[in-house]
Design an enzyme around this catalytic site. Sequence first.
Site, PDB file in Angstrom:
ATOM      1  N   HIS A   6       0.834  -1.192   0.000  1.00 19.70           N
ATOM      2  CA  HIS A   6       0.000   0.000   0.000  1.00 19.70           C
ATOM      3  C   HIS A   6       0.869   1.242   0.000  1.00 19.70           C
ATOM      4  CE1 HIS A   6       0.896  -0.575   4.263  1.00 19.70           C
ATOM      5  NE2 HIS A   6       0.703   0.723   4.413  1.00 19.70           N
ATOM      6  N   GLU A  42      -7.961   7.770   9.717  1.00 21.22           N
ATOM      7  CA  GLU A  42      -7.483   7.352   8.400  1.00 21.22           C
ATOM      8  C   GLU A  42      -8.611   6.818   7.542  1.00 21.22           C
ATOM      9  OE1 GLU A  42      -4.702   4.085   8.841  1.00 21.22           O
ATOM     10  OE2 GLU A  42      -6.003   3.110  10.280  1.00 21.22           O
ATOM     11  N   HIS A  99       7.099  11.440  -6.563  1.00 22.21           N
ATOM     12  CA  HIS A  99       5.701  11.327  -6.966  1.00 22.21           C
ATOM     13  C   HIS A  99       5.250   9.882  -7.064  1.00 22.21           C
ATOM     14  CE1 HIS A  99       7.934  11.155 -10.802  1.00 22.21           C
ATOM     15  NE2 HIS A  99       6.937  10.393 -11.239  1.00 22.21           N
ATOM     16  N   GLU A 121       1.278  11.630 -10.776  1.00 26.49           N
ATOM     17  CA  GLU A 121       1.459  11.578 -12.218  1.00 26.49           C
ATOM     18  C   GLU A 121       0.451  10.596 -12.787  1.00 26.49           C
ATOM     19  OE1 GLU A 121       4.779  10.226 -15.585  1.00 26.49           O
ATOM     20  OE2 GLU A 121       5.208   9.938 -13.454  1.00 26.49           O
TER      21      GLU A 121
END
Length: 141
Positions: free
Chosen positions: A11, A48, A73, A122
């Site tokens: 994750h 969270e 990124h 991105e």
Amino acid sequence: MSEGRIEGLSHITLITRDLDRMTTIIEQALGGREIYSSGDDTFSLSREKFFDVGGLWIAVMEGESLPSRTYNHIAFKIPAPAIEDYRRRIETLGLEVRESRPRVEGEGHSLYFYDDDNHLFELHTGTLEERLERYRQGRNP
């Protein structure tokens, strides 16, 4: 190392000042789906939420934003015809689009944007195999 090896990505966790705003960004800009919200009953360091984004587990937790913007990124693969649709989604949310770095033809196209906590995302149309093949051809094929 006889104990085993990395099996894949588990994750990604992002820290945000505003869980609701980050939820909007992940759902609307990235097409993610919320799969868990701790509410006030936290099991970790802070409140969270978990999301599924293209089959990836993205966790977001409340906390302090990154102090500055960098080129570090996370890149998500998208189909080439969808890039303008994603650009509209990002602009509708008022997020800052960062111009793509210079590219050689054949390595895919990218759309970069920052969230409100200085994370850079991105959206990329190419694959690793396409990029490596293009780079093997040199700068001026």
